[in-house]
Scaffold this motif. Structure first.
Motif, PDB file in Angstrom:
ATOM      1  N   THR A  45       5.500  22.278  20.689  1.00 40.79           N
ATOM      2  CA  THR A  45       6.142  21.506  19.630  1.00 40.79           C
ATOM      3  C   THR A  45       5.074  21.099  18.635  1.00 40.79           C
ATOM      4  N   VAL A  46       5.397  21.235  17.348  1.00 36.32           N
ATOM      5  CA  VAL A  46       4.561  20.723  16.276  1.00 36.32           C
ATOM      6  C   VAL A  46       5.396  19.689  15.545  1.00 36.32           C
ATOM      7  N   ARG A  47       4.939  18.460  15.563  1.00 33.11           N
ATOM      8  CA  ARG A  47       5.642  17.362  14.893  1.00 33.11           C
ATOM      9  C   ARG A  47       4.773  16.865  13.748  1.00 33.11           C
ATOM     10  N   ILE A  48       5.280  16.964  12.533  1.00 33.32           N
ATOM     11  CA  ILE A  48       4.558  16.496  11.355  1.00 33.32           C
ATOM     12  C   ILE A  48       5.095  15.118  11.004  1.00 33.32           C
ATOM     13  N   VAL A  49       4.188  14.130  11.021  1.00 35.78           N
ATOM     14  CA  VAL A  49       4.590  12.728  10.903  1.00 35.78           C
ATOM     15  C   VAL A  49       3.896  12.046   9.731  1.00 35.78           C
ATOM     16  N   ASP A  50       4.358  10.821   9.456  1.00 34.58           N
ATOM     17  CA  ASP A  50       3.711   9.945   8.483  1.00 34.58           C
ATOM     18  C   ASP A  50       2.664   9.087   9.190  1.00 34.58           C
ATOM     19  N   SER A  51       1.902   8.353   8.411  1.00 34.33           N
ATOM     20  CA  SER A  51       0.812   7.522   8.939  1.00 34.33           C
ATOM     21  C   SER A  51       1.277   6.488   9.955  1.00 34.33           C
TER      22      SER A  51
END
Length: 157
Positions: A45-51
């Motif tokens: 899984t690749v999860r792109i998140v905010d700070s």
């Protein structure tokens, strides 16, 4: 090798994100070059998140109260169970963009570097001990150059 990526976009700003096809290309190269075994398939899984989410996860799992570029969560299969699951990568969009700007790097080159770096962690590489760090950095450089990117490290890093 067949690669299965569960891409989760958990950022409010989806501009300038690499495509799933690019992400697959970069991660597949890391898995092929970084694995000590030949894999027929791999899943992560690749999860792109905010700070905010990055900081929360970094605090919870690494006890560091700040956002970070990439967090790797390797999957540990129970004894006797064989699964192609490598684990999860959490990438902070704002940190990747900020670092690329500060380091005067092409944004896609830095995305590729962070995804390759995180994937190598999922494969068991680390950089706590200097010799391990040199080995990991050398492999990251080899993979990135193979993909047509410039070396990610310079003498001042």
């Amino acid at each position: 090798m067949q690669l299965y990526i569960d891409l989760q976009i958990a950022t409010m700003d989806e501009k300038a994100l690499p495509s799933l096809a690019l992400i697959e290309t970069w991660i597949k190269e890391a898995i092929i070059k970084g694995s000590s075994i030949t894999r027929e398939e791999a899943e992560l899984t690749v999860r792109i998140v905010d700070s905010v989410e990055s900081q929360q996860l970094n605090g919870q799992y690494r006890h560091k109260d700040k956002p970070t570029n990439v967090l790797s969560f390797p999957f540990q299969a129970p004894m006797g169970i064989q699964l192609p699951l490598l684990g999860d990568l959490v990438i902070c969009k704002q940190i990747v963009e900020q670092e690329a700007l500060e380091q005067n790097k092409d944004l896609n080159a830095h995305w590729a570097h962070m995804l390759i770096h995180g994937s190598l962690h999922l494969l068991g590489f680390d950089h706590i001990i200097e010799q391990q760090a040199l080995e990991m950095e050398s492999l990251e450089t080899k993979i990135l150059v193979t993909l047509g990117f410039p070396p990610p490290y310079n003498e001042t890093e």
